[in-house]
Enzyme design. Structure first.
Site: not given
Ligand code: IPE
Ligand code: IPE
Ligand code: MG
Length: 237
Positions: A16, A33, A127
């Site tokens: 995240d 990303h 792995l």
């Molecule tokens: C959780 O992250 C999903 C992934 C890392 C794939 P999100 O960014 O979607 O989750 P919330 O919205 O903060 O709970």
């Molecule tokens: C995690 O990073 C990747 C996915 C959930 C696909 P985010 O896209 O949720 O990034 P933040 O949390 O908005 O910073």
């Molecule tokens: Mg996120």
């Protein structure tokens, strides 16, 4: 001699913070990303080095389909590209690649590439790298419940004989040991509908680092922290 460090069999990461990482640099979310792919590579290598046998990564949740179409498209393209690019590395490090989730929502092209990748790496034994794509814990439990209901076909004896292992064996993670350690980056302290059943006794580490900043050192620090944890499973010593 120093006591041998306890290495988790299965490490799982909720990756995240990509969007915030990009925003901090005045860039589009997708830039985060892209950079996150480097962290995937680093953690995969670190797992091989440490002797972790399963590394699973939450890459895209069922809820993430609700993001703007542009971001979803970019993420799907990125999955496709990085998967294809990593093939040589997977073979070199003997990494078996697996995708788990609601694959009916993925495009035909992506599904074909996933099948190809899974087949070609199937006999790698160092792995197992699992990518959770279009996954949510509640969805997983629901699809298991549907399959079990069909198999039991209302037969009271079979329903009565159901036990925990029947749930385990119908989840998409059947055959994969439950995660010993779940790491979530970016400072958020929630599960966001991830591995609800399988994480029943996982250890949790919440790292303040945003995913693109989570590299080998941070991963090894998490393994050190895990080695110090006392897992009691509700019992007393
Ligand atoms: C959780 O992250 C999903 C992934 C890392 C794939 P999100 O960014 O979607 O989750 P919330 O919205 O903060 O709970
Ligand atoms: C995690 O990073 C990747 C996915 C959930 C696909 P985010 O896209 O949720 O990034 P933040 O949390 O908005 O910073
Ligand atoms: Mg996120």
């Amino acid at each position: 001699m120093e006591a041998e460090k306890r290495i988790p069999t299965h490490v799982s990461i909720i990756m995240d913070g990509n969007g915030r990482w990009a925003r901090e640099r005045g860039r589009e979310r997708v830039f985060g990303h892209f950079e996150g792919v480097e962290s995937v590579r680093a953690c995969t290598e670190a797992s091989v080095e440490a002797g972790v046998r399963y590394l699973s990564l939450f890459a895209f949740s069922e809820e993430n389909w609700g993001r703007p179409g542009e971001e979803v498209d970019a993420l799907m393209k990125l999955m496709f590209k990085s998967m294809v690019n990593e093939f040589e590395t997977f073979m070199k490090n003997r990494v078996r690649f697996v995708v788990l989730g609601n694959r009916s929502r993925l495009s035909e092209t992506l599904n074909a590439a996933i099948d190809d990748m899974m087949a070609r790496t199937a006999s790698n034994d160092q792995l197992t790298l699992i990518l959770f794509l279009s996954y949510s814990g509640k969805w997983d439990i629901l699809q298991a419940a549907r399959a079990i209901a069909l198999e039991c076909a209302g037969d009271p004896e079979r329903i009565d004989a159901l036990d925990f292992s029947d749930i385990d064996s119908h989840l998409v993670t059947a055959g994969i040991p439950d995660p010993d350690l779940i790491i979530r980056t970016s400072g958020e302290q929630r599960l966001s509908n991830y591995l609800l059943w399988q994480g029943a006794y996982s250890e949790f580490i919440f790292s303040p680092l945003l995913w693109p900043d989570f590299r080998k050192e941070a991963y090894f620090d998490a393994l050190d922290e895990f080695a110090k944890r006392d897992r009691r499973y509700g019992k007393v010593k």
